[in-house]
Write a protein that holds these residues in place. Structure first.
Motif, PDB file in Angstrom:
ATOM      1  N   ARG A  93       0.828  -1.195   0.000  1.00 37.86           N
ATOM      2  CA  ARG A  93       0.000   0.000   0.000  1.00 37.86           C
ATOM      3  C   ARG A  93       0.870   1.256   0.000  1.00 37.86           C
ATOM      4  N   ASN A  94       1.663   1.418  -1.036  1.00 38.05           N
ATOM      5  CA  ASN A  94       2.599   2.530  -1.099  1.00 38.05           C
ATOM      6  C   ASN A  94       1.928   3.899  -1.102  1.00 38.05           C
ATOM      7  N   ASP A  95       0.650   3.939  -1.443  1.00 43.29           N
ATOM      8  CA  ASP A  95      -0.029   5.228  -1.482  1.00 43.29           C
ATOM      9  C   ASP A  95      -0.825   5.501  -0.215  1.00 43.29           C
ATOM     10  N   ALA A  96      -0.748   4.597   0.750  1.00 45.76           N
ATOM     11  CA  ALA A  96      -1.495   4.794   1.998  1.00 45.76           C
ATOM     12  C   ALA A  96      -0.714   5.698   2.946  1.00 45.76           C
ATOM     13  N   LYS A  97      -1.393   6.205   3.958  1.00 38.95           N
ATOM     14  CA  LYS A  97      -0.735   7.053   4.942  1.00 38.95           C
ATOM     15  C   LYS A  97       0.195   6.228   5.827  1.00 38.95           C
ATOM     16  N   LEU A  98       1.317   6.827   6.180  1.00 41.99           N
ATOM     17  CA  LEU A  98       2.233   6.213   7.126  1.00 41.99           C
ATOM     18  C   LEU A  98       1.699   6.485   8.532  1.00 41.99           C
ATOM     19  N   ARG A  99       1.443   5.417   9.275  1.00 45.15           N
ATOM     20  CA  ARG A  99       0.839   5.564  10.597  1.00 45.15           C
ATOM     21  C   ARG A  99       1.931   5.605  11.664  1.00 45.15           C
ATOM     22  N   LEU A 100       2.108   6.789  12.257  1.00 45.19           N
ATOM     23  CA  LEU A 100       3.089   6.988  13.319  1.00 45.19           C
ATOM     24  C   LEU A 100       2.429   6.737  14.668  1.00 45.19           C
ATOM     25  N   PHE A 101       3.196   6.165  15.592  1.00 43.87           N
ATOM     26  CA  PHE A 101       2.665   5.843  16.921  1.00 43.87           C
ATOM     27  C   PHE A 101       3.666   6.288  17.973  1.00 43.87           C
ATOM     28  N   ILE A 102       3.158   6.883  19.043  1.00 44.33           N
ATOM     29  CA  ILE A 102       4.027   7.262  20.157  1.00 44.33           C
ATOM     30  C   ILE A 102       3.297   6.991  21.467  1.00 44.33           C
ATOM     31  N   GLY A 103       3.980   6.315  22.376  1.00 46.36           N
ATOM     32  CA  GLY A 103       3.447   6.075  23.713  1.00 46.36           C
ATOM     33  C   GLY A 103       4.020   7.089  24.674  1.00 46.36           C
ATOM     34  N   ILE A 104       3.166   7.655  25.511  1.00 48.10           N
ATOM     35  CA  ILE A 104       3.591   8.733  26.400  1.00 48.10           C
ATOM     36  C   ILE A 104       3.339   8.363  27.852  1.00 48.10           C
ATOM     37  N   ASN A 105       4.390   8.449  28.648  1.00 47.82           N
ATOM     38  CA  ASN A 105       4.250   8.445  30.102  1.00 47.82           C
ATOM     39  C   ASN A 105       4.296   9.911  30.508  1.00 47.82           C
ATOM     40  N   LYS A 110       2.705  18.741   7.945  1.00 52.17           N
ATOM     41  CA  LYS A 110       3.324  19.074   6.667  1.00 52.17           C
ATOM     42  C   LYS A 110       2.867  18.129   5.551  1.00 52.17           C
ATOM     43  N   TYR A 111       2.607  16.867   5.918  1.00 52.96           N
ATOM     44  CA  TYR A 111       2.200  15.855   4.931  1.00 52.96           C
ATOM     45  C   TYR A 111       0.892  15.187   5.367  1.00 52.96           C
ATOM     46  N   PRO A 112      -0.191  15.949   5.455  1.00 52.37           N
ATOM     47  CA  PRO A 112      -1.441  15.381   5.993  1.00 52.37           C
ATOM     48  C   PRO A 112      -2.020  14.257   5.140  1.00 52.37           C
ATOM     49  N   ASP A 113      -1.667  14.225   3.862  1.00 53.68           N
ATOM     50  CA  ASP A 113      -2.164  13.162   2.992  1.00 53.68           C
ATOM     51  C   ASP A 113      -1.246  11.942   2.976  1.00 53.68           C
ATOM     52  N   LYS A 114      -0.102  12.034   3.679  1.00 52.69           N
ATOM     53  CA  LYS A 114       0.870  10.939   3.659  1.00 52.69           C
ATOM     54  C   LYS A 114       1.159  10.347   5.040  1.00 52.69           C
ATOM     55  N   PHE A 122      11.956  11.405   5.744  1.00 51.47           N
ATOM     56  CA  PHE A 122      12.529  10.424   4.824  1.00 51.47           C
ATOM     57  C   PHE A 122      11.615   9.201   4.704  1.00 51.47           C
ATOM     58  N   LEU A 123      11.099   8.722   5.833  1.00 46.46           N
ATOM     59  CA  LEU A 123      10.203   7.563   5.800  1.00 46.46           C
ATOM     60  C   LEU A 123       8.900   7.884   5.071  1.00 46.46           C
ATOM     61  N   VAL A 124       8.375   9.079   5.318  1.00 44.05           N
ATOM     62  CA  VAL A 124       7.125   9.480   4.666  1.00 44.05           C
ATOM     63  C   VAL A 124       7.296   9.522   3.149  1.00 44.05           C
ATOM     64  N   LEU A 125       8.431  10.011   2.701  1.00 45.23           N
ATOM     65  CA  LEU A 125       8.659  10.215   1.268  1.00 45.23           C
ATOM     66  C   LEU A 125       9.270   9.000   0.564  1.00 45.23           C
ATOM     67  N   HIS A 126       9.643   7.975   1.326  1.00 42.99           N
ATOM     68  CA  HIS A 126      10.264   6.780   0.731  1.00 42.99           C
ATOM     69  C   HIS A 126       9.586   5.518   1.267  1.00 42.99           C
ATOM     70  N   PRO A 127       8.376   5.225   0.806  1.00 45.39           N
ATOM     71  CA  PRO A 127       7.657   4.044   1.295  1.00 45.39           C
ATOM     72  C   PRO A 127       8.394   2.731   1.051  1.00 45.39           C
TER      73      PRO A 127
END
Length: 368
Positions: free
Chosen positions: A205-217, A239-243, A326-331
Motif C-alpha cells: 500500500r505505497n499510497d497509503a498514509k504512514l501511521r506513526l505511533f508514540i506512547g507517552i508516560n 506538513k504531509y497530511p495526505d501521507k 525520509f520515511l514518509v517520502l520513501h515508502p
C-alpha cells in the motif's frame, strides 16, 4: 530448576518465565505488574497508596514468606524490586540470600550505577543524564540524581551488586555502566520477546498514509525525549497530511497498548537511548519500524553486521523531523525496514533463544 523472578519491568520477567517453562523449569513471577501496565504475573504484589496500603503490603509480604524461599535462582528486576523504602528492602534481600541458592541482579533500567556512571564517567555520548560532557538538568534527571546518589537506594544497589552472584544487563547502555565495575560477574543477555501469534505487516500500500505511533508516560515525557519526538511527529503530519497520521497512547494498559501498536507502521521511542528496549522490540517483532536508538555499538554487542532496521536519531528535534520525513517520502524504505525489524528480533530477541542463555548462566552458577 526452580526459579523465582521477582519484580517486573516492561514484561521482561513474564516473557522470560514463559520461555523458561517451555524448557521444563519451574518458574514463579511475583510482581506488581509494573504498575498501570498490568503485566501478567503468578502472584500479585501490588500496593495501594497511603499508610493503610503500606500496612497491607507488609502483611502481604509476610503471607508470602514461603513463596520466597527454596529456589535455585532468584532474579531481581532491579535493586528496588519491591514497593518499599530501600531501608525496608535490605532485610528482605538478606532473607532471600539466606534461603535461596543464587541471586541474580537485573540491570534493566533506572538504578544507582545508571545514574552515577552517566554523571561522572560518562561512557555514552548521550544518555538520560548527559549530552556529551554537559549534564542534563531537566526535572526528572535531577530527581533521579537526588533519589540515587548518596541515599539509601544507592547504598542498597551498591550492596546488592557486590553481594549477588551475578549481574545481567539488558541493553548496551546498562552494560557499559556495570561491566567496567564488575567485570567478573556481569554478562549481557538481550531482552526476550515472545514471537508466537504475531500479526505481521504486509506492505502493498505505497499510497497509503504512514501511521506513526508514540506512547507517552506523562510524568517522564521530557526525561525520555518524548516531548521532542511528539513535536517532530506533529510537525511532519501537519506538513504531509495526505501521507502521514499520528496516534498517541498515554498511560494505557499493556493489552490496549498492544492493539494500538499493531495498527501502526512506525513507533517513536526513547530519544536518548542507544538500543531499542522492550516496547520498541515488541513493535519491531510485528514489523513496526522503530525511530529511536540504533547506535553502531548496540549492533556490535549483538555481533550484527548485516541488518540495520532501526531508524537511529540523534537527540535533537531537527534530526527526528529529517528521519520521519525520509520515511514518509520513501515508502520502499518502510517495507525494507519492516522486514528487517522482524528478522532482527527473530535473530537476537526470540524468547526461546534468550531463555537458553539464561538457562546456561543459571546452570553455571549452580555448578560453581
Amino acid at each position: 530448576m526452580k526459579i523465582l523472578l521477582l519484580g517486573e519491568y516492561s514484561n521482561v520477567h513474564w516473557t522470560l518465565a514463559e520461555a523458561l517453562r517451555a524448557l521444563g523449569h519451574e518458574v514463579t513471577v511475583i510482581s506488581n505488574g509494573d504498575f498501570w501496565k498490568d503485566y501478567r504475573r503468578d502472584i500479585d504484589l501490588s500496593r495501594t497508596p497511603g499508610r493503610i496500603g503500606g500496612i497491607r503490603y507488609m502483611l502481604r509480604l509476610l503471607q508470602l514468606r514461603r513463596s520466597l524461599v527454596g529456589y535455585d535462582v532468584v532474579q531481581l528486576i532491579n535493586p528496588m524490586f519491591l514497593e518499599l523504602k530501600a531501608e525496608r528492602i535490605f532485610p528482605i534481600y538478606k532473607f532471600l540470600r539466606r534461603h535461596n541458592q543464587k541471586i541474580v541482579l537485573g540491570a534493566f533500567g533506572m538504578d544507582y550505577y545508571w545514574v552515577h556512571e552517566n554523571i561522572t564517567r560518562k561512557p555514552l555520548r548521550y544518555s538520560d543524564f548527559n549530552i556529551g560532557n554537559e549534564l542534563r538538568n531537566n526535572r526528572d534527571a535531577l530527581k533521579e540524581q537526588r533519589d540515587w546518589i548518596g541515599t539509601p537506594k544507592g547504598k542498597l544497589n551498591q550492596y546488592i551488586a557486590k553481594n549477588c552472584d551475578f549481574i545481567v544487563t539488558g541493553l548496551y547502555e546498562y552494560d557499559v555502566c556495570y561491566r567496567p565495575l564488575f567485570p567478573d560477574k556481569t554478562t549481557f543477555i538481550p531482552f526476550p520477546i515472545n514471537l508466537h501469534n504475531k500479526s505481521l505487516k504486509h506492505y502493498a500500500r505505497n499510497d497509503a498514509k504512514l501511521r506513526l505511533f508514540i506512547g507517552i508516560n506523562s510524568r517522564r515525557s521530557e526525561y525520555k525525549g518524548t516531548d521532542i519526538m511528539l513535536k517532530a511527529a506533529r510537525y511532519v503530519v501537519a506538513k504531509y497530511p495526505d501521507k502521514a497520521e499520528l496516534e498517541i497512547a498515554e498511560n494505557v494498559p499493556f493489552h490496549r497498548y498492544q492493539t494500538m501498536l499493531g495498527d501502526s507502521d512506525v513507533i517513536l521511542d526513547q530519544l536518548y537511548s542507544y538500543t531499542p528496549a522492550m516496547n520498541a522490540l515488541e513493535a519491531m517483532s510485528q514489523g513496526v519500524i522503530c525511530v529511536g536508538g540504533g547506535e553502531p555499538e548496540s549492533y556490535d554487542l549483538l555481533h550484527e553486521q548485516e541488518l540495520r532496521p532501526i531508524v537511529n536519531v540523534r537527540p535533537d528535534y531537527d534530526d527526528v523531523v529529517r528521519q520521519l520525513e525520509f520515511l514518509v517520502l520513501h515508502p520502499e524504505e518502510v517495507s525494507l525496514k519492516s522486514k528487517q525489524s522482524i528478522e532482527y528480533v527473530r535473530r537476537h530477541h526470540d524468547a526461546a533463544k534468550v531463555a537458553l542463555q539464561y538457562e546456561k548462566l543459571y546452570r553455571r552458577l549452580l555448578d560453581e
